[in-house]
Every structure is written in C-alpha cells, then in structure tokens.
Design a protein around this motif. Structure first.
Motif, mmCIF file in Angstrom:
data_model
loop_
_atom_site.group_PDB
_atom_site.id
_atom_site.type_symbol
_atom_site.label_atom_id
_atom_site.label_comp_id
_atom_site.label_asym_id
_atom_site.label_seq_id
_atom_site.Cartn_x
_atom_site.Cartn_y
_atom_site.Cartn_z
ATOM 1 N N THR A 21 16.637 71.855 41.740
ATOM 2 C CA THR A 21 17.739 71.216 42.452
ATOM 3 C C THR A 21 17.653 71.515 43.944
ATOM 4 O O THR A 21 17.496 72.666 44.346
ATOM 5 C CB THR A 21 19.090 71.714 41.896
ATOM 6 O OG1 THR A 21 19.154 71.419 40.506
ATOM 7 C CG2 THR A 21 20.251 71.054 42.608
ATOM 8 N N GLN A 22 17.749 70.468 44.739
ATOM 9 C CA GLN A 22 17.822 70.628 46.186
ATOM 10 C C GLN A 22 19.242 71.064 46.546
ATOM 11 O O GLN A 22 20.208 70.633 45.917
ATOM 12 C CB GLN A 22 17.493 69.326 46.891
ATOM 13 C CG GLN A 22 16.100 68.826 46.615
ATOM 14 C CD GLN A 22 15.869 67.457 47.228
ATOM 15 O OE1 GLN A 22 16.595 67.018 48.104
ATOM 16 N NE2 GLN A 22 14.849 66.778 46.740
ATOM 17 N N THR A 23 19.354 71.921 47.552
ATOM 18 C CA THR A 23 20.676 72.383 47.958
ATOM 19 C C THR A 23 20.851 72.213 49.458
ATOM 20 O O THR A 23 19.881 72.093 50.209
ATOM 21 C CB THR A 23 20.894 73.869 47.598
ATOM 22 O OG1 THR A 23 19.932 74.668 48.290
ATOM 23 C CG2 THR A 23 20.777 74.093 46.100
ATOM 24 N N THR A 24 22.091 72.207 49.859
ATOM 25 C CA THR A 24 22.425 72.148 51.273
ATOM 26 C C THR A 24 23.621 73.047 51.518
ATOM 27 O O THR A 24 24.434 73.277 50.606
ATOM 28 C CB THR A 24 22.725 70.700 51.720
ATOM 29 O OG1 THR A 24 22.900 70.676 53.133
ATOM 30 C CG2 THR A 24 23.961 70.152 51.036
ATOM 31 N N ILE A 25 23.732 73.564 52.715
ATOM 32 C CA ILE A 25 24.863 74.415 53.076
ATOM 33 C C ILE A 25 25.756 73.625 54.017
ATOM 34 O O ILE A 25 25.295 73.046 55.002
ATOM 35 C CB ILE A 25 24.399 75.726 53.737
ATOM 36 C CG1 ILE A 25 23.579 76.537 52.730
ATOM 37 C CG2 ILE A 25 25.595 76.527 54.235
ATOM 38 C CD1 ILE A 25 22.975 77.808 53.299
ATOM 39 N N LEU A 26 27.033 73.591 53.677
ATOM 40 C CA LEU A 26 28.024 72.879 54.467
ATOM 41 C C LEU A 26 29.251 73.758 54.582
ATOM 42 O O LEU A 26 29.857 74.106 53.573
ATOM 43 C CB LEU A 26 28.361 71.540 53.796
ATOM 44 C CG LEU A 26 29.364 70.658 54.499
ATOM 45 C CD1 LEU A 26 28.828 70.216 55.859
ATOM 46 C CD2 LEU A 26 29.681 69.439 53.641
ATOM 47 N N GLU A 27 29.579 74.141 55.804
ATOM 48 C CA GLU A 27 30.732 75.008 56.052
ATOM 49 C C GLU A 27 30.695 76.263 55.188
ATOM 50 O O GLU A 27 31.660 76.604 54.514
ATOM 51 C CB GLU A 27 32.034 74.230 55.847
ATOM 52 C CG GLU A 27 32.190 73.068 56.804
ATOM 53 C CD GLU A 27 33.483 72.292 56.587
ATOM 54 O OE1 GLU A 27 34.313 72.722 55.756
ATOM 55 O OE2 GLU A 27 33.641 71.271 57.259
ATOM 56 N N ASP A 28 29.556 76.938 55.190
ATOM 57 C CA ASP A 28 29.348 78.213 54.494
ATOM 58 C C ASP A 28 29.387 78.123 52.964
ATOM 59 O O ASP A 28 29.448 79.139 52.284
ATOM 60 C CB ASP A 28 30.350 79.272 54.965
ATOM 61 C CG ASP A 28 30.155 79.623 56.433
ATOM 62 O OD1 ASP A 28 29.003 79.565 56.898
ATOM 63 O OD2 ASP A 28 31.152 79.939 57.103
ATOM 64 N N ASP A 29 29.381 76.923 52.411
ATOM 65 C CA ASP A 29 29.299 76.757 50.962
ATOM 66 C C ASP A 29 27.993 76.057 50.629
ATOM 67 O O ASP A 29 27.548 75.170 51.348
ATOM 68 C CB ASP A 29 30.468 75.917 50.425
ATOM 69 C CG ASP A 29 31.793 76.645 50.518
ATOM 70 O OD1 ASP A 29 31.811 77.882 50.335
ATOM 71 O OD2 ASP A 29 32.813 75.980 50.777
ATOM 72 N N ARG A 30 27.375 76.439 49.511
ATOM 73 C CA ARG A 30 26.121 75.810 49.077
ATOM 74 C C ARG A 30 26.450 74.736 48.040
ATOM 75 O O ARG A 30 27.195 74.966 47.102
ATOM 76 C CB ARG A 30 25.174 76.840 48.478
ATOM 77 C CG ARG A 30 23.829 76.243 48.069
ATOM 78 C CD ARG A 30 22.880 77.306 47.564
ATOM 79 N NE ARG A 30 22.544 78.274 48.582
ATOM 80 C CZ ARG A 30 21.554 78.151 49.474
ATOM 81 N NH1 ARG A 30 20.807 77.080 49.463
ATOM 82 N NH2 ARG A 30 21.325 79.085 50.356
#
Length: 122
Positions: free
Chosen positions: A75-84
């Motif tokens: 699974t690809q992940t991204t971090i947005l506003e300190d949440d993954r």
C-alpha cells in the motif's frame, strides 16, 4: 518487516476466516484465538497495515481448517497534517462494505417493485 517487494502471497488461515478458536500451547483453551494456525497475530497485523489484499481464493480443506491463497500488494501511503493515510488505486480495491451470508442476503437485496415494462404487450 524486512521484505522489500511489492507483492506478497499468503497461504493459510486468516483472522476471522478460521474455525480454530484456541491454539495448542496457549495459556488456556478458553482464551479466544481467531487468528488461525498459519501465521502469527503480529504478522497478520503488520501485513494488513502495510499491504492490501487484491485476491483471495479458497483452497481444498478438511476438518476445521479454512485455508486460502491470498495475494497482497504493498500500500502506498501519504502524510497529511501529521497523519498517515493509505492510497489504494480503485482497480485494486477489494474491500466491500457489504458482506452477507446466505442466511442474511435477503436483508440487503432490493425489493422487487414489479416495475411495468412499457414495451410489453398486454
């Protein structure tokens, strides 16, 4: 944890898809153990957190065993506003929010409203 590939194949039982309710060697047979006999709870949690299932098929089984073959993609992940957050492409999304057994399928099927077909002759 050390596996670097993008595709993983799991063969065996999986959490929630087993008839094994306790395991030999655990403290007491009364403790619930819904993880099956194939892989540890830690492995199943790690796999689910870092991969997503794209295929699952049952294998021949006997007795109380419910083995399956499943294919998992990283699974690809991204971090947005300190949440993954996970990103799973639409063509790889296997999860359905509707899961039914044959005994409950009638609860989610739309009712037949006896629609009239205007093209039919009376």
């Amino acid at each position: 944890q050390n596996f670097q590939g993008d595709t993983l194949i799991h063969v065996g039982e999986w959490f929630g898809c087993t008839k094994t309710l306790s395991m030999e060697g655990q403290g007491t047979p009364n403790e619930p153990y819904p993880w099956g006999r194939s892989t540890s709870p830690e492995f199943q949690i790690m796999l689910t957190a870092t991969f997503h299932k794209v295929l699952q098929v049952p294998l021949p089984n006997w007795g109380s065993v419910q083995n399956s073959l499943s294919v998992w993609k990283r699974t690809q992940t991204t971090i947005l506003e300190d949440d993954r957050y996970a990103y799973v492409p639409p063509e790889e999304q296997l999860c359905s929010m509707v899961l039914v057994t044959p005994s409950t399928q009638h609860l989610v099927q739309p009712k037949n409203n006896n629609h009239i077909n205007n093209n039919e002759e009376e």
